[in-house]
Design an enzyme around this catalytic site. Structure first.
Site, PDB file in Angstrom:
ATOM      1  N   GLY A 213     118.372  45.890  57.374  1.00 40.20           N
ATOM      2  CA  GLY A 213     117.996  46.309  56.139  1.00 40.20           C
ATOM      3  C   GLY A 213     117.174  45.297  55.062  1.00 40.20           C
ATOM      4  O   GLY A 213     116.657  44.230  56.042  1.00 40.20           O
ATOM      5  N   ASN A 214     117.249  45.154  53.842  1.00 46.13           N
ATOM      6  CA  ASN A 214     116.593  44.146  53.212  1.00 46.13           C
ATOM      7  C   ASN A 214     117.607  44.167  51.636  1.00 46.13           C
ATOM      8  O   ASN A 214     118.304  45.043  51.520  1.00 46.13           O
ATOM      9  CB  ASN A 214     115.328  44.438  52.761  1.00 46.13           C
ATOM     10  CG  ASN A 214     114.813  45.558  52.196  1.00 46.13           C
ATOM     11  OD1 ASN A 214     115.145  45.792  50.900  1.00 46.13           O
ATOM     12  ND2 ASN A 214     114.282  46.475  52.904  1.00 46.13           N
ATOM     13  N   TRP A 215     117.288  43.221  51.028  1.00 44.21           N
ATOM     14  CA  TRP A 215     118.169  42.741  49.637  1.00 44.21           C
ATOM     15  C   TRP A 215     117.663  43.654  48.605  1.00 44.21           C
ATOM     16  O   TRP A 215     117.991  43.373  47.492  1.00 44.21           O
ATOM     17  CB  TRP A 215     117.869  41.371  49.412  1.00 44.21           C
ATOM     18  CG  TRP A 215     118.408  40.611  50.340  1.00 44.21           C
ATOM     19  CD1 TRP A 215     117.928  39.533  51.137  1.00 44.21           C
ATOM     20  CD2 TRP A 215     119.930  40.275  50.533  1.00 44.21           C
ATOM     21  NE1 TRP A 215     118.826  38.817  52.059  1.00 44.21           N
ATOM     22  CE2 TRP A 215     120.059  39.393  51.529  1.00 44.21           C
ATOM     23  CE3 TRP A 215     121.126  41.045  50.165  1.00 44.21           C
ATOM     24  CZ2 TRP A 215     121.370  38.901  52.182  1.00 44.21           C
ATOM     25  CZ3 TRP A 215     122.133  40.655  50.760  1.00 44.21           C
ATOM     26  CH2 TRP A 215     122.434  39.568  51.510  1.00 44.21           C
TER      27      TRP A 215
END
Ligand code: CTP
Length: 404
Positions: A213-215
């Site tokens: 995923g990412n932030w």
């Protein structure tokens, strides 16, 4: 500026309700037509007769107003008033009504109407200082802001209880000025326009329990959707996993992976006037998703490799097909920002790209502010100062509204 404006005033049961007759008088003096709805509890603090005399209309109390005491239909009054109104002000808004609105209750005249209207809703909370500071109230206020309610902060000062702190209803003059400002800004320049917005991160499954995923928090895309809906657009928001409230009057679709987002975007891009892609889409995804949990037993060595393949660039695909829609992309760059963003603008055939650097203080993931540079296909590059994401959204929409 209130001339010929239709204002709904919702009065709930707090001591500051005693000030509302003056509010009605001030609005009508400035040319507005005011309809008042109130809760049973509000009647303890201000008489409906006072408010009906000053507004020149019967006041609605309770969800099912008595036919005999109302000039409008008892069953559909909330729909009729909802269509009539240009803005709704709830003053005072008690801690109780904030909690109900944050959770979609429709158990009295004020909450029912707030759910039924499409116009802007301004909340003027007023309560004792400890109730205002309570985490539950603060969480509800944060939710309501995400949903697109305008919340006027209570004033500091001496409260009816004798305590001192924030909790006072703002002065009548301040409330009227806020109404004027909102009605002035609510020029519906995107009315009748269809806008598609993407937001949040995508997640790429590795096995049934893990993902890449990412932030991204989704805040920038949600702010764009919220602002566009407030300017009258018909907004569809396609979002990855976020923990944000859906803005009022926005259609939301939840997706997980880059591929799911691509399908959703292509499906909903037909016939739209503008596409604004704020989502942080994964550039790579695992070549295969393991159907069972990947175990560490039985593996040799201390490293583990995962093979990834490139995802399809949604924005590029949309930019190439665009079919007349205005296409706006984002570029998240930590170095050589301007050059990289201009390259993306060209290669993805965009009309506008919004450049930001997550390493800058006050920009990037999970903050409520952003420092953006707007780079149009034609025209001047504008570096904005640090603004709330909501204000950045309006800046983007100011440009989009000139192109659609
Ligand atoms: N984007 C997209 N589909 C992808 C990757 C990115 O639609 N598979 C969109 C994003 O929504 C954003 C823009 O492309 O509007 C730029 O994303 P960004 O991550 O900054 O750039 P990339 O093109 O992915 O390039 P790089 O990661 O190499 O900087």
């Amino acid at each position: 500026m209130l001339k010929n404006k239709h204002i709904l005033l919702g009065v709930t049961g707090g001591i500051a309700a005693y000030k509302t007759p003056l509010l009605v008088r001030e609005c009508t003096k400035r040319g507005a037509s005011v309809r008042v709805v109130m809760t049973d509890a509000a009647k303890e603090f201000v008489a409906p007769l006072t408010l009906s005399t000053l507004s020149g209309h019967r006041v609605i109390v309770g969800t099912f107003p008595d036919q005999a005491s109302s000039t409008i239909d008892a069953g559909t009054w909330h729909i009729e008033l909802g269509q009539w109104a240009h803005a709704m002000l709830i003053a005072p808004a008690t801690a109780n009504v904030l909690a109900k609105l944050a959770h979609g209750y429709a158990d009295n005249a004020v909450t029912t109407l707030a759910l039924a209207v499409r116009c802007r809703i301004i909340l003027a909370p007023a309560m004792d200082v400890d109730m205002w500071h309570h985490q539950a109230t603060q969480d509800n206020v944060a939710k309501l802001k995400e949903m697109g309610y305008t919340v006027l902060p209570p004033q500091e000062g001496e409260l009816a209880s004798g305590l001192v702190g924030p909790g006072r209803l703002p002065e009548i003059e301040t409330l009227v000025l806020s109404l004027e400002e909102i009605l002035h800004k609510a020029d519906q320049d995107l009315k009748g326009k269809k806008i598609l917005v993407t937001a949040g991160p995508t997640v790429e499954a590795i096995d049934p329990v893990r993902f890449i995923g990412n932030w991204s928090s989704g805040k920038m895309g949600f702010a764009v959707a919220n602002a566009a809906a407030q300017r009258g657009a018909d907004v569809t928001l396609i979002t990855g996993r976020v923990s944000l409230q859906t803005p009022r009057n926005v259609k939301r679709l939840d997706v997980e992976s880059a591929e799911q987002m691509r399908h959703a975007v292509i499906k909903h891009a037909k016939g739209v006037d503008a596409i604004i892609m704020a989502a942080a889409v994964a550039d790579y995804t695992p070549t295969r998703i393991s159907p069972t949990k990947i175990k560490k037993e039985g593996r040799n060595g201390s490293t583990f490799s995962l093979e990834l393949k490139k995802t399809k660039d949604i924005l590029k695909q949309i930019g190439e097909q665009k079919n007349g829609a205005v296409v706006v992309g984002f570029a998240l760059e930590t170095d050589n920002g301007l050059r990289n963003a201009q390259r993306k603008l060209r290669e993805k055939k965009l009309d506008l790209i919004v450049l930001n650097n997550p390493l800058e203080q006050g920009a990037g993931f999970n903050t409520d502010t952003n420092i953006a540079t707007l780079i149009p296909k034609r025209g001047k590059i504008v570096k904005l100062k640090k603004l709330s994401k909501f204000d950045v959204a309006h800046q983007i929409l100011d440009r989009v509204s000139k192109m659609v």
